[in-house]
Design a protein around this motif. Structure first.
Motif, PDB file in Angstrom:
ATOM      1  N   SER A 143       0.838  -1.199   0.000  1.00  0.00           N
ATOM      2  CA  SER A 143       0.000   0.000   0.000  1.00  0.00           C
ATOM      3  C   SER A 143       0.866   1.240   0.000  1.00  0.00           C
ATOM      4  O   SER A 143       1.996   1.204   0.496  1.00  0.00           O
ATOM      5  CB  SER A 143      -0.879   0.034   1.256  1.00  0.00           C
ATOM      6  OG  SER A 143      -1.522  -1.178   1.456  1.00  0.00           O
ATOM      7  N   GLY A 149      -5.104   1.016   3.101  1.00  0.00           N
ATOM      8  CA  GLY A 149      -5.279  -0.420   3.245  1.00  0.00           C
ATOM      9  C   GLY A 149      -4.530  -1.150   2.148  1.00  0.00           C
ATOM     10  O   GLY A 149      -3.965  -0.530   1.238  1.00  0.00           O
ATOM     11  N   CYS A 209     -14.125  -1.775   3.519  1.00  0.00           N
ATOM     12  CA  CYS A 209     -12.969  -1.097   4.115  1.00  0.00           C
ATOM     13  C   CYS A 209     -13.240  -0.876   5.590  1.00  0.00           C
ATOM     14  O   CYS A 209     -14.285  -0.339   5.975  1.00  0.00           O
ATOM     15  CB  CYS A 209     -12.719   0.242   3.433  1.00  0.00           C
ATOM     16  SG  CYS A 209     -11.463   1.258   4.267  1.00  0.00           S
ATOM     17  N   VAL A 249      -5.499  -0.047   8.417  1.00  0.00           N
ATOM     18  CA  VAL A 249      -6.689  -0.116   7.577  1.00  0.00           C
ATOM     19  C   VAL A 249      -6.758  -1.507   6.959  1.00  0.00           C
ATOM     20  O   VAL A 249      -5.754  -2.000   6.420  1.00  0.00           O
ATOM     21  CB  VAL A 249      -6.631   0.955   6.464  1.00  0.00           C
ATOM     22  CG1 VAL A 249      -7.846   0.860   5.562  1.00  0.00           C
ATOM     23  CG2 VAL A 249      -6.496   2.349   7.075  1.00  0.00           C
ATOM     24  N   SER A 250      -7.908  -2.123   7.044  1.00  0.00           N
ATOM     25  CA  SER A 250      -8.045  -3.441   6.414  1.00  0.00           C
ATOM     26  C   SER A 250      -9.112  -3.383   5.327  1.00  0.00           C
ATOM     27  O   SER A 250     -10.054  -2.575   5.411  1.00  0.00           O
ATOM     28  CB  SER A 250      -8.378  -4.520   7.447  1.00  0.00           C
ATOM     29  OG  SER A 250      -9.585  -4.224   8.097  1.00  0.00           O
ATOM     30  N   GLN A 251      -8.925  -4.217   4.325  1.00  0.00           N
ATOM     31  CA  GLN A 251      -9.865  -4.290   3.218  1.00  0.00           C
ATOM     32  C   GLN A 251     -10.145  -5.742   2.901  1.00  0.00           C
ATOM     33  O   GLN A 251      -9.278  -6.612   3.041  1.00  0.00           O
ATOM     34  CB  GLN A 251      -9.287  -3.603   1.968  1.00  0.00           C
ATOM     35  CG  GLN A 251      -9.168  -2.101   2.086  1.00  0.00           C
ATOM     36  CD  GLN A 251      -8.728  -1.469   0.778  1.00  0.00           C
ATOM     37  OE1 GLN A 251      -7.636  -0.911   0.669  1.00  0.00           O
ATOM     38  NE2 GLN A 251      -9.600  -1.527  -0.220  1.00  0.00           N
TER      39      GLN A 251
END
Lengths: 113, 115
Positions: free
Chosen positions: A43, B107, B23, B4-6
């Motif tokens: 990312s 994320g 998200c 942040v996770s997705q």
């Protein structure tokens, strides 16, 4: 239209070389400029957030300068290493415009060992 | 969570199907952004949330795209009747500053492939 331009589009350097690239943005109504590093398969990660004209920020071998009057920022990498290989993105924020980040297309850096 | 996770990380779907991308921002971050990166292109802004409201939806490419955020936390991006040109990596980012003065935390993205 608010445009952010980055140059060069791509760059190949040898390990140990120092390098720099440019982000150009509209000089009117400036609010902030962000620099991010985006490695392949990861990312984007923030490097710097700069708000003041004349700002100079440093993180290890990477530093950045900001000129809001003429609308440009430079990112410098001293003594490039292969792990510096990534796309470096800048994003400009106008004081209006819902404070949305306007992104450049990035400079893709490849450091050869 | 710490970042942040997705989800999902990868999604392969057939043209015409609907997809939902999720998200989960960093706890306490009030601002949430959706972006996408198509092959060979830069980062494209889609939509921005401040709390549960979306002050800026200008980046949504068509009315097949919609997003919501509930409880000031999780956000869902929905693409209806997917097309091949929707294939891209969809990234979510959050920040604790709605003013844009603080860094965004991204994320890992969802790679969407529409066959």
């Amino acid at each position: 239209i608010l445009n952010v331009e980055q140059s060069p589009q791509s760059l190949h350097v040898q390990e140990g070389d120092s390098t720099n690239f440019t982000c150009s943005f509209p000089s009117s109504n400036f609010y902030a400029l962000h620099w991010y590093r985006w490695e392949t398969a990861k990312s984007p990660e923030a490097l710097f957030v700069m708000t003041l004209n004349g700002d100079e920020k440093k993180k290890g071998r990477i530093s950045a300068t900001l000129n809001t009057k003429e609308g440009y920022s430079y990112l410098y990498i001293k003594g490039s290493q292969p792990e510096d290989s990534a796309t470096y993105l800048c994003a400009y924020i106008n004081a209006g415009n819902n404070r949305k980040l306007i992104w450049g297309l990035g400079t893709s850096l490849a450091v050869n060992p | 969570g710490a970042g942040v996770s997705q989800s999902p990380s990868n999604k392969v779907t057939e043209k015409g199907k609907d997809v939902e991308l999720r998200c989960d921002p960093i706890s306490g971050h009030t601002a949430l952004y959706w972006y996408r990166q198509s092959l060979g292109q830069g980062l494209e802004f889609l939509i921005y949330f401040q709390g549960n409201s979306a002050p800026d939806k200008s980046g949504l490419p068509s009315d097949r795209f919609s997003a919501e955020r509930t409880g000031g936390s999780v956000s869902t991006l929905t693409i209806q009747r997917t097309q091949q040109e929707d294939s891209a990596v969809y990234l979510c980012a959050s920040t604790d500053s709605p003013s844009g003065g603080n860094e965004q935390f991204f994320g890992p993205g969802t790679r969407l492939t529409v066959l």
